[in-house]
Write a protein that holds these residues in place. Structure first.
Motif, mmCIF file in Angstrom:
data_model
loop_
_atom_site.group_PDB
_atom_site.id
_atom_site.type_symbol
_atom_site.label_atom_id
_atom_site.label_comp_id
_atom_site.label_asym_id
_atom_site.label_seq_id
_atom_site.Cartn_x
_atom_site.Cartn_y
_atom_site.Cartn_z
ATOM 1 N N HIS A 83 0.821 -1.215 0.000
ATOM 2 C CA HIS A 83 0.000 0.000 0.000
ATOM 3 C C HIS A 83 0.856 1.267 0.000
ATOM 4 O O HIS A 83 0.310 2.368 -0.136
ATOM 5 C CB HIS A 83 -0.909 0.016 1.220
ATOM 6 N N VAL A 84 2.175 1.135 0.158
ATOM 7 C CA VAL A 84 3.071 2.287 0.175
ATOM 8 C C VAL A 84 3.610 2.511 -1.236
ATOM 9 O O VAL A 84 4.393 1.695 -1.736
ATOM 10 C CB VAL A 84 4.234 2.080 1.158
ATOM 11 N N PRO A 85 3.198 3.605 -1.913
ATOM 12 C CA PRO A 85 3.693 3.832 -3.277
ATOM 13 C C PRO A 85 5.190 4.145 -3.273
ATOM 14 O O PRO A 85 5.689 4.861 -2.398
ATOM 15 C CB PRO A 85 2.887 5.055 -3.752
ATOM 16 N N LEU A 86 5.898 3.596 -4.252
ATOM 17 C CA LEU A 86 7.327 3.827 -4.408
ATOM 18 C C LEU A 86 7.578 4.540 -5.728
ATOM 19 O O LEU A 86 6.968 4.220 -6.747
ATOM 20 C CB LEU A 86 8.092 2.503 -4.398
ATOM 21 N N ILE B 92 15.121 5.958 -4.140
ATOM 22 C CA ILE B 92 13.697 5.606 -4.108
ATOM 23 C C ILE B 92 13.001 6.573 -3.168
ATOM 24 O O ILE B 92 13.498 6.857 -2.074
ATOM 25 C CB ILE B 92 13.487 4.156 -3.637
ATOM 26 N N GLY B 93 11.877 7.083 -3.593
ATOM 27 C CA GLY B 93 11.068 7.943 -2.743
ATOM 28 C C GLY B 93 9.784 7.249 -2.348
ATOM 29 O O GLY B 93 9.207 6.477 -3.128
ATOM 30 N N LEU B 94 9.342 7.494 -1.120
ATOM 31 C CA LEU B 94 8.096 6.913 -0.637
ATOM 32 C C LEU B 94 7.503 7.809 0.431
ATOM 33 O O LEU B 94 8.159 8.724 0.952
ATOM 34 C CB LEU B 94 8.317 5.509 -0.084
ATOM 35 N N ALA B 95 6.255 7.552 0.748
ATOM 36 C CA ALA B 95 5.574 8.283 1.807
ATOM 37 C C ALA B 95 5.437 7.376 3.018
ATOM 38 O O ALA B 95 4.888 6.276 2.918
ATOM 39 C CB ALA B 95 4.195 8.749 1.338
ATOM 40 N N GLY B 96 5.952 7.832 4.151
ATOM 41 C CA GLY B 96 5.857 7.073 5.379
ATOM 42 C C GLY B 96 4.587 7.407 6.136
ATOM 43 O O GLY B 96 3.602 7.877 5.552
ATOM 44 N N PRO B 97 4.573 7.212 7.449
ATOM 45 C CA PRO B 97 3.390 7.506 8.248
ATOM 46 C C PRO B 97 2.931 8.947 8.060
ATOM 47 O O PRO B 97 3.730 9.873 8.031
ATOM 48 C CB PRO B 97 3.871 7.256 9.683
#
Length: 304
Positions: free
Chosen positions: A276-279, A288-293
């Motif tokens: 569910h975490v877009p990369l 790599i970038g992602l959105a955490g909590p």
């Protein structure tokens, strides 16, 4: 062994004006430029999900820690007016100082907008006994000054030179402490390094909030405890601001920059265990970038 981040390389912040930002951090906080202003690398833009964007990047350091500032040619939203310390986009950089009074006096010339009420606050021993003060940089990004009592804090701070000594940690406000701990511990491999619950009039003055009760959760990467990550979970007052749609162009965004050796292995595990975490991966595979909590930004950077 599961792949995990090795160290927190520093922060990345979006700002409006690199020259203004450099003057504030250099003259007010003793940061130094780490290289010339350059165009934002295409790998970073890919990782931010903005492959067609453009802008400038300024890298600055204090001690062994660093912050990179990004200014986009087509800027996004400003930092929200009236933002509070328990808002979901809050992320500060905590800077250790040798003398709180001298540090605040130095910053007075730059008229920073205070978050804390009534100046620096000495927290009780149950909250670490540090003296702290929160304020904002010219774009609204939160900063904190920390003065440790004698014998407390990492040894490096007692031995470091200068009035402003380095970045101890970056703290982010999260809505769900357990899920945030699980993400940083189980997905990224950080170690739970401390937990306290802070309240009282000193905490209220420090945060600029009425009657706060906040869980402070420290997590550290493998390499060392400085700099590290702190999660701020406010039990009271309950955050009321909604997380607005945003991109890295927006000037209220910051990102944690983690370094690791086996980036492909961690990418594969995130895709498998945290689908569910877009990369967003750079085309050259270096970032790599992602959105955490609570959508706080994270950049994973290949090292070695």
């Amino acid at each position: 062994m599961r792949p995990r981040v090795a160290r927190l390389l520093g922060l990345s912040r979006t700002v409006a004006d690199l020259a203004r930002t450099e003057a504030f951090y250099r003259d007010g906080l003793d940061f130094r430029r780490l290289g010339p202003v350059e165009r934002i690398p295409s790998a970073v833009l890919d990782a931010l999900g903005l492959p067609e964007a453009s802008g400038g990047r300024l890298r600055m350091g204090l001690g062994d820690q660093s912050i990179e500032f990004l200014a986009f040619d087509a800027p996004g939203q400003r930092y929200p007016t009236g933002a509070l310390a328990n808002d979901p986009w809050f992320q500060h950089a905590a800077i250790v100082v040798a003398d709180m009074n001298r540090a605040v006096a130095r910053l007075d010339a730059f008229a920073p907008v205070p978050i804390s009420r009534g100046g620096p606050q000495r927290l009780p021993p149950s909250s670490g006994g540090v003296t702290a003060w929160k304020f904002r940089d010219p774009d609204g990004h939160p900063l904190e000054l920390l003065a440790f009592p004698e014998g407390a804090g990492a040894r490096r701070w007692a031995e470091a030179p200068g009035l402003f000594r380095g970045i101890d940690h970056s703290a982010i406000t999260v809505a769900d402490a357990e899920s945030a701990i699980a993400f940083f511990r189980d997905a990224l491999g950080l170690h739970l390094d401390g937990l306290s619950r802070n309240s009282g009039h000193e905490q209220a003055a420090l945060d600029g909030l009425d009657e706060p009760v906040v869980d402070v959760i420290a997590l550290r990467p493998d390499a060392e405890a400085v700099p590290h990550v702190e999660l701020l979970h406010y039990r009271a007052p309950v955050p009321t601001a909604a997380r607005r749609p945003f991109t890295a162009r927006d000037r209220f965004t910051s990102r944690l920059r983690f370094g690791l050796r086996d980036l492909p292995a961690l990418r594969d595990r995130l895709a498998c265990d945290w689908p569910h975490v877009p990369l967003h991966a750079a085309r050259d595979g270096s970032v790599i970038g992602l959105a955490g909590p609570d959508a706080h930004g994270i950049l994973l950077i290949a090292e070695g």
